[in-house]
Design a protein around this motif. Structure first.
Motif, PDB file in Angstrom:
ATOM      1  N   LEU A 100      94.011  60.913 -32.998  1.00 42.60           N
ATOM      2  CA  LEU A 100      95.340  60.266 -33.060  1.00 42.60           C
ATOM      3  C   LEU A 100      95.810  60.252 -34.510  1.00 42.60           C
ATOM      4  N   PRO A 101      96.987  60.553 -35.013  1.00 33.95           N
ATOM      5  CA  PRO A 101      97.536  60.001 -36.497  1.00 33.95           C
ATOM      6  C   PRO A 101      96.986  58.714 -36.818  1.00 33.95           C
ATOM      7  N   GLU A 102      96.911  57.845 -35.986  1.00 35.90           N
ATOM      8  CA  GLU A 102      96.623  56.421 -36.504  1.00 35.90           C
ATOM      9  C   GLU A 102      95.099  56.224 -36.862  1.00 35.90           C
ATOM     10  N   GLY A 103      94.337  57.188 -36.489  1.00 35.22           N
ATOM     11  CA  GLY A 103      92.854  57.256 -36.642  1.00 35.22           C
ATOM     12  C   GLY A 103      92.028  56.961 -35.561  1.00 35.22           C
ATOM     13  N   LEU A 104      92.642  56.766 -34.299  1.00 34.75           N
ATOM     14  CA  LEU A 104      92.033  56.159 -33.169  1.00 34.75           C
ATOM     15  C   LEU A 104      91.744  57.662 -32.300  1.00 34.75           C
ATOM     16  N   TYR A 105      90.760  57.538 -31.554  1.00 34.88           N
ATOM     17  CA  TYR A 105      90.687  58.770 -30.816  1.00 34.88           C
ATOM     18  C   TYR A 105      91.077  58.424 -29.269  1.00 34.88           C
ATOM     19  N   LEU A 106      91.788  59.274 -28.629  1.00 32.54           N
ATOM     20  CA  LEU A 106      92.309  59.336 -27.137  1.00 32.54           C
ATOM     21  C   LEU A 106      91.585  60.270 -26.278  1.00 32.54           C
TER      22      LEU A 106
END
Length: 59
Positions: free
Chosen positions: A12-18
């Protein structure tokens, strides 16, 4: 043998993984790393499968 659904993992753009899965509707998990995301997904998969079994026993 443990059955693992196919996962789709995206960053994700926030740096997290989904992680989501077409094999197991309702599976949506997020993590800070791919490893963390996979660990959370594994835990949630087992809980979703257990919940499904419990629902089926009530029928």
């Amino acid at each position: 043998m443990e059955k693992i659904p196919k996962l789709h993992i995206e960053k994700l753009p926030e740096g997290l993984y989904l992680a989501t899965s077409d094999d197991l509707p309702g599976l949506v998990v997020q993590g800070r790393t791919i490893t963390e995301t996979l660990e959370i997904a594994r835990d949630i998969v087992s809980k979703l499968i257990e919940a499904k079994k419990e629902r089926n026993q009530g029928d």
